[in-house]
Design an enzyme around this catalytic site. Structure first.
Site, PDB file in Angstrom:
ATOM      1  N   GLN A 104       0.824  -1.198   0.000  1.00  0.00           N
ATOM      2  CA  GLN A 104       0.000   0.000   0.000  1.00  0.00           C
ATOM      3  C   GLN A 104       0.868   1.261   0.000  1.00  0.00           C
ATOM      4  O   GLN A 104       1.730   1.421   0.861  1.00  0.00           O
ATOM      5  CB  GLN A 104      -0.895   0.013   1.241  1.00  0.00           C
ATOM      6  CG  GLN A 104      -1.938   1.112   1.226  1.00  0.00           C
ATOM      7  CD  GLN A 104      -2.720   1.132   2.539  1.00  0.00           C
ATOM      8  OE1 GLN A 104      -2.205   1.505   3.574  1.00  0.00           O
ATOM      9  NE2 GLN A 104      -3.975   0.718   2.462  1.00  0.00           N
ATOM     10  N   GLY A 105       0.636   2.141  -0.956  1.00  0.00           N
ATOM     11  CA  GLY A 105       1.360   3.407  -1.026  1.00  0.00           C
ATOM     12  C   GLY A 105       0.418   4.571  -0.790  1.00  0.00           C
ATOM     13  O   GLY A 105       0.009   5.260  -1.733  1.00  0.00           O
ATOM     14  N   SER A 138       0.326   6.641   2.774  1.00  0.00           N
ATOM     15  CA  SER A 138       0.949   7.663   3.623  1.00  0.00           C
ATOM     16  C   SER A 138       2.224   8.194   2.990  1.00  0.00           C
ATOM     17  O   SER A 138       2.921   7.493   2.249  1.00  0.00           O
ATOM     18  CB  SER A 138       1.301   7.068   4.983  1.00  0.00           C
ATOM     19  OG  SER A 138       0.147   6.662   5.660  1.00  0.00           O
ATOM     20  N   SER A 154       4.178  -1.785   4.124  1.00  0.00           N
ATOM     21  CA  SER A 154       4.530  -3.150   4.519  1.00  0.00           C
ATOM     22  C   SER A 154       4.704  -4.015   3.279  1.00  0.00           C
ATOM     23  O   SER A 154       3.982  -3.828   2.295  1.00  0.00           O
ATOM     24  CB  SER A 154       3.425  -3.758   5.386  1.00  0.00           C
ATOM     25  OG  SER A 154       3.200  -2.965   6.511  1.00  0.00           O
ATOM     26  N   GLU A 213     -10.876  -1.537   6.808  1.00  0.00           N
ATOM     27  CA  GLU A 213      -9.848  -1.712   7.827  1.00  0.00           C
ATOM     28  C   GLU A 213     -10.415  -1.511   9.225  1.00  0.00           C
ATOM     29  O   GLU A 213      -9.979  -2.134  10.174  1.00  0.00           O
ATOM     30  CB  GLU A 213      -8.714  -0.721   7.563  1.00  0.00           C
ATOM     31  CG  GLU A 213      -7.506  -0.966   8.441  1.00  0.00           C
ATOM     32  CD  GLU A 213      -6.283  -0.201   7.969  1.00  0.00           C
ATOM     33  OE1 GLU A 213      -6.377   1.022   7.859  1.00  0.00           O
ATOM     34  OE2 GLU A 213      -5.255  -0.835   7.713  1.00  0.00           O
TER      35      GLU A 213
END
Lengths: 380, 310
Positions: free
Chosen positions: A121-122, A124, A156, A242
């Site tokens: 995941q990109g 933040s 991550s 989430e």
């Protein structure tokens, strides 16, 4: 109010239990935490095993109750976690399923379900954390591609991912364009030229995250999910997942951990301390209530079409602090053992420090509760 | 055929809750609450003049029998009495909804003991006979009760912190049954939800620095934590009412006590100086929450029982 499961749901539970009892003893040994290729292989092999047994799509099951039963039973049985498949199964996958074209769903969803491809995941950025909408990674059109430059953080599995669900700014912020209007959601192939991944070491000592630097990375326009500049809305669909059922397994885990802690305290004499004993008793009530709150959120999710709402913020606030309190109690049970990194409790206690920060800090969650549930004015 | 796990109230349950709220707000609205406080206040002042005659003061704090009978007429006390015995024939989940409403309005009187005696003690269901019960070391409303369950011999009057709950202390008494624990928890839940609403309302109304104080995150976060406490307690209380599990009820009471007491404290804080006044209702919620926390299992005892089961 009804807390019983349907016959069909009970049958699902029994079938899953029997299958887990058969398959778990045959699993290979877990890789070491620092072995990223090994972890990827282990996690994706488990997803493949689930897929072959018909459980591959369980996270996307139309029945939130079956998802809850799956997470409850796998945790109780000690089955592997979702691990490297997390973003694919619980973020990017649901987003593509909800917002993607038929071609995009056909391209990206089956490999996630089979454990063939891993996503990261990109979202933040160094200057866009809680205020995610202020992100500055730029993308501009060049023929059939977007050209992307900027940097991402807290990613991550970046070292071993095939794809990155990437948020980029396609229209600069101006008087006419508020910050959340110029954002676009892209699927970026991690093998593309111009991507540099730098591991980020956490206070627990391990590199669980990475920084990702993007230098004129070319991403095909066909990899855009949703319309250009509509990425914020597309992302919100993902983020609410989430805060919904993502913690089911963790609540089950906490109840198990509390039982282990009581056994440890009885064995080492700390049980004689009434203050500590009572703290464990209160934590037992706490996690029992959190389990009921989870069931409540799941039943609400079923009524509102599967996307959990603001109830997730209430849950996340309570849960993250309760879990930290569990590890603080554990430290008092262990005494000097709490300073020993070879005790699993110690590393888990360190990891738990992120729970009130990751996926929306407790302060942001309180803002959400105050503004969206209680109807208080926009905070300042 | 069972249905899926569902915390949603059924239409009947929603209607019941609404109906009980209407009866309680109609019969014991804010004016009635303050009138009751004033009456208790006057009784206590008269007793002070009589050189510390505490027992006399308690004799003069009367329970509103008309209100009690009105609740009886509305079916409040007979909700769980079987239909064959003239009751409504509902279960603990419905009783919990009714007591949540009683907690919201700070209904005075030994409602839990009377409710649990309905069907066993003649006249309790109709609200004609007021029943109290010895609960651990305390007996609420002893002087006003027509029937006392448990041994209240040697009871000594206490000058109660809650103006609307006269208390006696006894050397030692039986522990409250699970149903009583749960109904007290439900009252705490109603109070916790009410003080959360009151704090939010005040934060929206109170203007300082050129706008409502509720626009400040420091105030917002206070309110958000109140909602989290109330909703966590709600999940615990409702679930315990459905399962009837004694340990789950103890846990629910523990969380509901915490929610009621801490929400009242935070509500007081959100009200600033006004929260510290007698004329504000916040202290009534806090004092009642303290009393309920001392009944039906104290935190220490509940925590020990929960720990023993680990």
């Amino acid at each position: 109010m009804d807390l019983t499961y349907t016959e069909e749901e009970e049958a699902f539970r029994q079938g899953l239990r029997a299958w887990l009892a058969d398959v778990l003893p045959k699993l290979p040994a877990k890789p070491s935490p620092g072995d990223w290729p090994g972890r990827r292989a282990y996690d994706t092999a488990w997803q493949r095993t689930l897929y072959d047994a018909g459980y591959g799509e369980v996270h996307w099951d139309a029945s939130p109750t079956r998802r809850l039963i799956f997470l409850e039973e796998t945790e109780k049985a000690g089955a592997p976690y979702v691990g490297a498949n997390f973003v694919g199964l619980l973020h990017a996958g649901p987003t593509i399923a909800s917002e993607g074209t038929p071609e995009q769903r056909a391209r990206w969803l089956p490999p996630v379900l089979r454990g063939d491809e891993v996503w990261c995941q990109g979202f933040s950025e160094p200057d866009a954390g809680s205020d995610l909408a202020s992100l500055r990674t730029r993308a501009w059109r060049d023929g059939d591609d977007y050209v992307v430059s900027g940097s991402k953080i807290w990613t991550s599995h970046a070292e071993v991912a095939d794809w990155c669900e990437l948020l980029v700014r396609t229209t600069p912020v101006s008087e006419d364009v508020p910050k959340h209007r110029g954002i676009t959601w892209l699927a970026m192939p991690m093998g593309a030229a111009g991507i540099t991944v730098r591991p980020l070491r956490t206070l627990a000592g391990s590199a669980e995250f990475a920084e990702v630097f993007l230098d004129e990375v070319r991403v095909p326009v066909a990899n855009r999910v949703g319309a250009e500049n509509d990425g914020w809305r597309v992302t919100m669909v993902t983020l609410s997942f989430e805060r919904g059922t993502a913690f089911v397994g963790e609540v089950v885990a906490c109840r198990r951990l509390l039982g282990e802690l009581a056994r440890e305290a009885r064995a080492n004499g700390r049980w004689d301390d009434a203050v500590l004993r009572r703290r464990l008793g209160r934590l037992s009530a706490e996690f029992a209530a959190l389990w009921r709150l989870t069931q409540w959120n799941v039943s609400e999710g079923r009524r509102t079409g599967g996307v959990p709402g603001t109830g997730g913020s209430v849950f996340k606030l309570r849960y993250s602090h309760a879990r930290q309190a569990l590890y603080d109690a554990a430290a008092d049970v262990l005494g000097p053992g709490a300073l020993d990194l070879d005790r699993a409790w110690t590393l888990e206690r360190l990891s738990s420090l992120s729970y009130t920060i990751a996926a929306g800090t407790s302060q942001i969650q309180r803002n959400i509760v105050a503004e969206r549930i209680l109807g208080l004015p926009k905070g300042r | 055929m069972s249905r899926a796990v569902d915390f949603q109230l059924t239409d009947d349950q929603k209607a019941l809750k609404r109906g009980i709220r209407d009866v309680l707000e109609g019969r014991f609205g804010r004016d009635a609450l303050r009138a009751a406080v004033d009456a208790a206040d006057a009784a206590a002042a008269a007793a002070d003049v009589d050189a510390g005659a505490v027992a006399d003061a308690l004799e003069t704090l009367r329970l509103d029998r008309e209100l009690w009978r009105a609740l009886g007429d509305a079916g409040f006390f007979s909700l769980c009495v079987p239909e064959s015995a003239g009751g409504v024939g509902l279960g603990l989940p419905e009783a919990v909804l009714a007591f949540e409403e009683a907690g919201r309005v700070l209904l005075p009187g030994p409602a839990v003991a009377t409710f649990l005696a309905a069907g066993e003690v003649e006249g309790a269901a109709a609200g004609e006979v007021v029943v109290t019960a010895v609960d651990g070391g305390l007996v609420p409303w002893l002087a006003e009760a027509d029937v006392v369950r448990g041994n209240a011999a040697g009871a000594v009057a206490v000058r109660s912190v809650d103006p609307l709950t006269p208390l006696h202390r006894v050397p030692d008494g039986p522990l409250a049954p699970t149903a009583a624990v749960l109904l007290l928890a439900a009252e705490q839940l109603g109070s916790a939800a009410r003080t959360c609403e009151a704090a939010v309302q005040y934060a929206q109304d109170r203007q300082q620095f050129g706008g409502p104080v509720g626009r400040f995150q420091a105030v917002q976060h206070l309110c958000a934590d109140m909602l989290v406490r109330a909703e966590t307690a709600r999940a615990a209380v409702y679930a315990a009412a459905v399962t009837g599990d004694p340990l789950e009820a103890l846990g629910a009471k523990l969380l509901a006590d915490d929610a009621a007491v801490r929400n009242a404290r935070d509500c007081l804080q959100a009200h600033g100086g006004m929260g510290f006044t007698w004329e504000s209702d916040v202290h009534l919620h806090l004092k009642r929450a303290w009393v309920r926390a001392g009944l039906g299992r104290t935190a220490a005892r509940a925590e020990e029982e929960l720990a023993a089961a680990l």
